[in-house]
Motif scaffolding. Structure first.
Motif, short mmCIF file in Angstrom:
data_model
loop_
_atom_site.label_atom_id
_atom_site.label_comp_id
_atom_site.label_asym_id
_atom_site.label_seq_id
_atom_site.Cartn_x
_atom_site.Cartn_y
_atom_site.Cartn_z
N LEU A 281 14.46 -79.46 -158.53
CA LEU A 281 13.45 -79.23 -159.47
C LEU A 281 13.39 -80.13 -160.45
N GLY A 282 14.49 -80.72 -161.15
CA GLY A 282 14.77 -81.57 -162.19
C GLY A 282 14.21 -83.02 -161.52
N GLU A 283 14.90 -83.15 -160.23
CA GLU A 283 14.69 -84.37 -159.66
C GLU A 283 13.08 -84.84 -159.39
N ILE A 284 12.43 -83.60 -159.07
CA ILE A 284 11.13 -84.04 -158.73
C ILE A 284 10.13 -83.88 -159.85
N SER A 285 10.60 -83.59 -161.20
CA SER A 285 9.96 -83.60 -162.36
C SER A 285 9.16 -84.90 -162.87
N PHE A 286 9.66 -86.02 -162.32
CA PHE A 286 8.91 -87.24 -162.64
C PHE A 286 7.58 -87.11 -161.90
N GLY A 287 7.70 -86.64 -160.50
CA GLY A 287 6.42 -86.50 -159.63
C GLY A 287 5.43 -85.73 -160.15
N ILE A 288 5.84 -84.63 -160.74
CA ILE A 288 4.98 -83.37 -161.28
C ILE A 288 4.37 -84.15 -162.52
N TYR A 289 5.03 -84.81 -163.27
CA TYR A 289 4.30 -85.30 -164.63
C TYR A 289 3.47 -86.05 -163.95
N ILE A 290 3.76 -87.14 -163.49
CA ILE A 290 2.65 -88.51 -163.22
C ILE A 290 1.63 -88.06 -162.08
N LEU A 291 1.85 -86.98 -161.34
CA LEU A 291 0.86 -86.72 -160.32
C LEU A 291 -0.14 -85.35 -160.92
N GLN A 292 0.10 -84.95 -161.98
CA GLN A 292 -0.41 -83.75 -162.32
C GLN A 292 -1.98 -84.24 -162.57
N TYR A 293 -2.15 -85.29 -162.95
CA TYR A 293 -3.76 -85.79 -163.05
C TYR A 293 -4.45 -85.77 -161.68
N PRO A 294 -3.76 -86.64 -160.85
CA PRO A 294 -4.48 -86.76 -159.74
C PRO A 294 -4.51 -85.46 -158.89
N VAL A 295 -3.80 -84.35 -159.01
CA VAL A 295 -3.86 -83.30 -158.47
C VAL A 295 -4.87 -82.38 -158.87
N TRP A 296 -5.32 -82.64 -160.33
CA TRP A 296 -6.54 -81.78 -160.85
C TRP A 296 -7.70 -82.64 -160.31
N VAL A 297 -7.81 -84.03 -160.44
CA VAL A 297 -9.00 -84.76 -159.91
C VAL A 297 -9.35 -84.45 -158.62
N TRP A 298 -8.44 -84.11 -157.73
CA TRP A 298 -8.73 -83.83 -156.41
C TRP A 298 -8.81 -82.43 -156.06
N MET A 299 -8.36 -81.45 -156.88
CA MET A 299 -8.45 -79.96 -156.57
C MET A 299 -9.41 -79.42 -157.63
N THR A 300 -10.72 -79.84 -157.45
CA THR A 300 -11.76 -79.80 -158.42
C THR A 300 -12.11 -78.09 -158.48
N ASP A 301 -12.84 -77.65 -159.31
CA ASP A 301 -13.39 -76.56 -159.59
C ASP A 301 -14.28 -76.18 -158.27
N TYR A 302 -15.05 -77.27 -157.89
CA TYR A 302 -15.76 -76.98 -156.66
C TYR A 302 -15.15 -76.76 -155.35
N ARG A 303 -14.03 -77.55 -155.18
CA ARG A 303 -13.28 -77.48 -153.96
C ARG A 303 -12.61 -75.85 -154.03
N LEU A 304 -11.78 -75.53 -155.16
CA LEU A 304 -11.35 -74.20 -155.40
C LEU A 304 -12.39 -72.94 -154.89
N LYS A 305 -13.93 -73.33 -155.40
CA LYS A 305 -14.82 -72.33 -155.06
C LYS A 305 -15.03 -72.59 -153.62
N LYS A 306 -15.17 -73.56 -153.11
CA LYS A 306 -15.52 -73.74 -151.60
C LYS A 306 -14.48 -73.28 -150.60
N TYR A 307 -13.25 -73.58 -150.92
CA TYR A 307 -12.12 -73.12 -150.05
C TYR A 307 -11.28 -71.86 -150.43
N PHE A 308 -11.42 -71.33 -151.55
CA PHE A 308 -10.42 -70.32 -152.00
C PHE A 308 -11.52 -69.27 -152.70
#
Length: 357
Positions: A281-308
């Protein structure tokens, strides 16, 4: 290279706290009188990253008489740039589709210059500003290591770094409230992201690493309770900030003892932190940090409403944790298929080149 495994997991904890700071503060889990004062200031974990980076650099290169600047920068580039670039690409795709790409912002981000330019630090992949700062640290570290740390005694180094840290804190606290310097090119916000304003953190980490290697590294002991006490002091400092600005290194006074104690510890906390799952988990922490914004960009409120079928207001907490889970999975995948292979290829290339010579 010496490696202190138990420190690795602390990066994961810091990365998760930053994600909560950015996206989870409105959840009922975090938006309550028990923890909200902590999570509203969890951006201080970036300061922890910078200090830890300075500490780890010294520990990693302790046995080197000199650092080969080219090899060092190549290895640092291989460590951070592939996932950093992935983050930019993921953010860039929607901008290309909507034809709203700012090519100046793209240029600055590709060359990790955004934090140097007023108003540009938070462009494209927002967390990337700290990598712009970190890149600056990587560039100057060989100079400090080869020309300062290896040539001056520890007393002189201590006086210089502590003095620089004090000057940096005083300067920040003078400039932030009133910004009194006429014609000063940086706004109050820019000062929080400007690389020179963070150099004190990296150098403080260097100093902690020098003391650890020279005087403490052989003193392994159970200091679980001491670690918990320092954590309590950090919590109290965040609860009662008394007007101090913690963002740019003030908490080095507590982060450094925490890092050193964790490094020295052989108690239960270290046994947990050194487990395979915690290290991973510590090793992947850099990915967690730097990819947080892209994940929120792609997993929009609209998509969460549509698919989940998740409503952004009623199910805010559930939506946050779904995104967080996706972020951890994506970071793990990027670590396995991108970060590690690229590093290994560069290492093998160096070995093959050496054999040919």
């Amino acid at each position: 290279m010496m490696r202190i495994e138990q420190l690795t997991f602390t990066r994961f904890i810091a990365a998760i706290l930053i994600v909560i700071f950015h996206y989870g503060k409105n959840s009922y889990v975090f938006n309550n009188s028990y923890v909200d004062f902590l999570l509203k200031q969890a951006n201080v974990c970036v300061s922890y990253f910078f200090i830890l980076s300075g500490f780890v650099m010294i520990v990693a290169y302790q046995n080197k008489s000199q650092i080969n600047t080219f090899e060092y920068l190549k290895n640092r580039f291989a460590r951070i740039y592939p996932v950093y670039l992935l983050g930019i690409v993921l953010v860039l795709i929607p901008l290309i589709l909507s034809k709203t790409v700012n090519f100046q912002d793209l240029f600055l981000n590709l060359f990790m210059l955004q934090s140097w330019i007023p108003g540009k630090a938070l462009t494209l992949n927002v967390p990337g500003w700290s990598l712009s700062v970190e890149c600056f640290f990587y560039i100057v570290f060989p100079f400090f290591f080869n020309s300062v740390y290896k040539k001056f005694n520890i007393k002189t180094i201590t006086i210089a770094i502590v003095s620089f840290w004090l000057i940096s804190q005083i300067a920040l606290h003078i400039m932030i409230p009133t910004n009194p310097i006429k014609g000063f090119p940086l706004s109050t916000t820019d000062l929080f992201y400007f690389p020179l304003m963070h150099l004190n953190e990296f150098l403080a980490g260097n100093l902690a690493g020098i003391y650890f290697i020279n005087r403490l590294s052989a003193s392994q002991k159970n200091v679980d309770w001491s670690i918990l006490m320092v954590l309590l002091l950090i919590i109290l400092a965040l609860k009662f900030p008394v007007g101090l600005i913690y963002h740019n290194g003030m908490l080095a006074l507590l982060f450094i003892p925490l890092i050193i104690l964790i490094s020295l510890n052989n108690g239960i906390l270290t046994s947990i932190f050194k487990s395979k799952i915690c290290v991973f988990l510590g090793e992947i922490s850099f990915g967690i940090y730097i990819l947080q914004y892209p994940v929120w960009v792609w997993m929009t409120d609209y998509r969460l409403k549509k698919y989940f079928q998740i409503d952004k207001v009623e199910d805010f907490t559930l939506g946050f944790f779904i995104r967080l889970f996706a972020l951890i999975i994506i970071a793990a995948i990027s670590y396995i298929i991108l970060e590690v292979p690229v590093r290994n290829k560069i290492k093998n290339f160096r070995l093959k080149l050496t054999e040919q010579l």
